[in-house]
Motif scaffolding. Structure first.
Motif, PDB file in Angstrom:
ATOM      1  N   ASP A  25      60.460  22.051  91.587  1.00  0.00           N
ATOM      2  CA  ASP A  25      59.671  20.863  91.268  1.00  0.00           C
ATOM      3  C   ASP A  25      60.555  19.724  90.778  1.00  0.00           C
ATOM      4  OD1 ASP A  25      57.079  19.558  90.951  1.00  0.00           O
ATOM      5  OD2 ASP A  25      57.499  19.637  88.797  1.00  0.00           O
ATOM      6  N   ARG A  26      61.646  20.096  90.114  1.00  0.00           N
ATOM      7  CA  ARG A  26      62.610  19.092  89.655  1.00  0.00           C
ATOM      8  C   ARG A  26      63.989  19.445  90.214  1.00  0.00           C
ATOM      9  NH1 ARG A  26      62.233  18.574  83.262  1.00  0.00           N
ATOM     10  NH2 ARG A  26      62.309  20.843  83.451  1.00  0.00           N
ATOM     11  N   LEU A  27      64.690  18.433  90.712  1.00  0.00           N
ATOM     12  CA  LEU A  27      66.001  18.634  91.319  1.00  0.00           C
ATOM     13  C   LEU A  27      67.040  17.807  90.559  1.00  0.00           C
ATOM     14  CD1 LEU A  27      67.659  19.866  93.676  1.00  0.00           C
ATOM     15  CD2 LEU A  27      67.162  17.771  94.957  1.00  0.00           C
ATOM     16  N   LEU A  28      68.149  18.449  90.206  1.00  0.00           N
ATOM     17  CA  LEU A  28      69.216  17.783  89.467  1.00  0.00           C
ATOM     18  C   LEU A  28      70.442  17.628  90.355  1.00  0.00           C
ATOM     19  CD1 LEU A  28      70.387  16.728  86.755  1.00  0.00           C
ATOM     20  CD2 LEU A  28      71.091  19.090  86.271  1.00  0.00           C
ATOM     21  N   LEU A  29      70.943  16.400  90.458  1.00  0.00           N
ATOM     22  CA  LEU A  29      72.172  16.112  91.195  1.00  0.00           C
ATOM     23  C   LEU A  29      73.286  15.865  90.190  1.00  0.00           C
ATOM     24  CD1 LEU A  29      70.879  13.519  93.850  1.00  0.00           C
ATOM     25  CD2 LEU A  29      70.572  16.004  93.797  1.00  0.00           C
ATOM     26  N   LEU A  30      74.426  16.535  90.381  1.00  0.00           N
ATOM     27  CA  LEU A  30      75.577  16.372  89.504  1.00  0.00           C
ATOM     28  C   LEU A  30      76.693  15.690  90.284  1.00  0.00           C
ATOM     29  CD1 LEU A  30      75.541  19.880  87.764  1.00  0.00           C
ATOM     30  CD2 LEU A  30      74.528  17.732  86.950  1.00  0.00           C
ATOM     31  N   TYR A  32      65.271  23.523  86.805  1.00  0.00           N
ATOM     32  CA  TYR A  32      65.761  22.593  87.818  1.00  0.00           C
ATOM     33  C   TYR A  32      66.413  23.336  88.980  1.00  0.00           C
ATOM     34  CZ  TYR A  32      65.577  18.705  84.389  1.00  0.00           C
ATOM     35  OH  TYR A  32      65.190  17.756  83.472  1.00  0.00           O
ATOM     36  N   GLY A  33      66.194  22.857  90.203  1.00  0.00           N
ATOM     37  CA  GLY A  33      67.093  23.174  91.291  1.00  0.00           C
ATOM     38  C   GLY A  33      68.285  22.252  91.138  1.00  0.00           C
ATOM     39  N   ILE A  34      69.440  22.634  91.677  1.00  0.00           N
ATOM     40  CA  ILE A  34      70.659  21.859  91.417  1.00  0.00           C
ATOM     41  C   ILE A  34      71.458  21.662  92.701  1.00  0.00           C
ATOM     42  CG2 ILE A  34      72.740  21.675  90.004  1.00  0.00           C
ATOM     43  CD1 ILE A  34      71.505  23.875  88.192  1.00  0.00           C
ATOM     44  N   VAL A  35      72.005  20.463  92.842  1.00  0.00           N
ATOM     45  CA  VAL A  35      72.952  20.160  93.914  1.00  0.00           C
ATOM     46  C   VAL A  35      74.236  19.661  93.277  1.00  0.00           C
ATOM     47  CG1 VAL A  35      73.459  18.763  95.949  1.00  0.00           C
ATOM     48  CG2 VAL A  35      71.115  19.554  95.535  1.00  0.00           C
ATOM     49  N   VAL A  36      75.349  20.309  93.593  1.00  0.00           N
ATOM     50  CA  VAL A  36      76.670  19.891  93.133  1.00  0.00           C
ATOM     51  C   VAL A  36      77.373  19.185  94.284  1.00  0.00           C
ATOM     52  CG1 VAL A  36      78.949  20.689  92.409  1.00  0.00           C
ATOM     53  CG2 VAL A  36      76.885  21.706  91.399  1.00  0.00           C
ATOM     54  N   LEU A  37      77.649  17.912  94.113  1.00  0.00           N
ATOM     55  CA  LEU A  37      78.342  17.148  95.151  1.00  0.00           C
ATOM     56  C   LEU A  37      79.854  17.283  94.985  1.00  0.00           C
ATOM     57  CD1 LEU A  37      75.442  15.711  94.620  1.00  0.00           C
ATOM     58  CD2 LEU A  37      76.421  13.878  95.988  1.00  0.00           C
TER      59      LEU A  37
END
Length: 346
Positions: free
Chosen positions: A105-110, A148-153
């Motif tokens: 439901d919530r996505l965190l981009l780092l 949170y779901g997470i995406v690490v760039l």
């Protein structure tokens, strides 16, 4: 032979494991010398700065590989190669996604700053203090605990290390961030997207807002900048500037107590608060509790208009539960001179 390039001085081969360098990772994720349990030492050869720098870079590469491996092995991320349609001969980069990145439901981009390996905020902290603090790990642990779901760039891997050929779609940090938005973030079902952007990562984030405008403002709930170097004047749209002012906070270097409001008229284009530390490299570390408190408050407004609520309200209060300034833990070798391939302060 005429026309040949002069032979370069060979770089010493130091090894590929911590043990090869005489180091270990202790129970507090600190880099320690095996022989005496002392912290990292830059000056291995007195008076030989070039050799010491090469030794530092080589050990930092081992640490970088450790962090990358831990993202998968310990923190459960999937390593995804980009470009997504890469052929067998072209250079590639990668990003890291939690298995629920497309469904949470919530996505965190780092988004890191310049010149650090994937999954790191500041190499100086990783080497001198703690891997958990200098890497994304502490943020990842808290984000996962809060659902949170997470995406690490990986905005710094723009060229093949052997051939120097540019990586398609990731030729620059800004293009990498845009590529990830187009091919991954758009697919996420998240009701709210949250971004933590350190240093030059703020420039990449602002470029997303400038490029995708309505889509970005509709999808992103809040941005936490940490001593970002972006300039709001790069935004062309007045609407985008208004959105940024209401939905972002920049936690910046300061001697003032953590989360105290700083100057209102600043190039960030949003509320600026003290990170509770005078050193650039530490701002993401010291602001962590405030960042997640801010995101939690902004989450209460999911589903409302894109303008959201005022950052000055939802970002108020000391996220650490204390009004004291975080102790300035100056790294033993600091954030300066010898770090030649990264942000001079990280």
């Amino acid at each position: 032979m005429a026309g040949e390039t002069p032979a370069r001085k060979l770089t010493p081969i130091f090894g590929t494991t911590f043990a090869d360098f005489g180091y270990k990772i202790d129970s507090e994720t600190r880099l320690r010398q095996i022989a005496n349990d002392e912290p990292f030492e830059f000056n291995v050869r007195q008076g030989d700065k070039r050799w010491n720098q090469m030794h530092y870079e080589a050990l930092a590469d081992v640490v970088g590989k450790y962090i990358e491996d831990e993202l998968v092995a310990t923190h459960g991320f999937d390593r995804v190669v980009i470009p997504v349609d890469a052929n067998l001969t072209e250079p590639t980069s990668k990003i890291f996604l939690t298995p629920d990145a497309f469904t949470a439901d919530r996505l965190l981009l780092l988004v890191a700053g310049v010149g650090v390996s994937v999954g790191q905020w500041a190499r100086s902290i990783v080497m001198n203090d703690s891997i958990n603090e200098g890497s994304f790990f502490n943020y990842i642990v808290q984000a996962k605990s809060e659902g949170y779901g997470i995406v690490v760039l990986d905005p710094n891997e723009t060229r093949d290390s052997a051939t120097e050929k540019p990586i398609r779609g990731s030729e620059t940090a800004v293009r990498h961030t845009s590529y990830v938005w187009q091919h991954f973030i758009r697919k996420a079902k998240a009701a709210g997207i949250f971004i933590v952007a350190h240093s030059y990562g703020g420039v990449c984030t602002l470029a997303l807002l400038d490029k995708y405008q309505d889509e970005f403002m509709q999808r992103v709930t809040a941005i936490a900048f940490t001593d970002s170097v972006h300039d709001v004047r790069s935004l062309k749209s007045r609407q985008c500037k208004g959105w940024l002012q209401k939905n972002a906070v920049n936690w910046a270097t300061s001697e003032k107590s953590l989360n105290i409001p700083l100057s209102k008229n600043n190039s960030s284009g949003c509320l600026k608060r003290s990170a509770g530390h005078p050193l650039h490299a530490y701002t993401t570390v010291t602001a962590q509790n405030c960042v997640f408190k801010y995101f939690s408050a902004k989450s209460q407004h999911l589903g409302e208009s894109e303008d959201g609520s005022e950052a000055s309200e939802s970002g108020s209060g000391n996220g650490s539960g204390s009004s004291k300034t975080a102790s300035p833990r100056s790294p033993k070798r600091g954030c300066g001179g010898e770090r030649v391939r990264e942000c001079a302060q990280c």
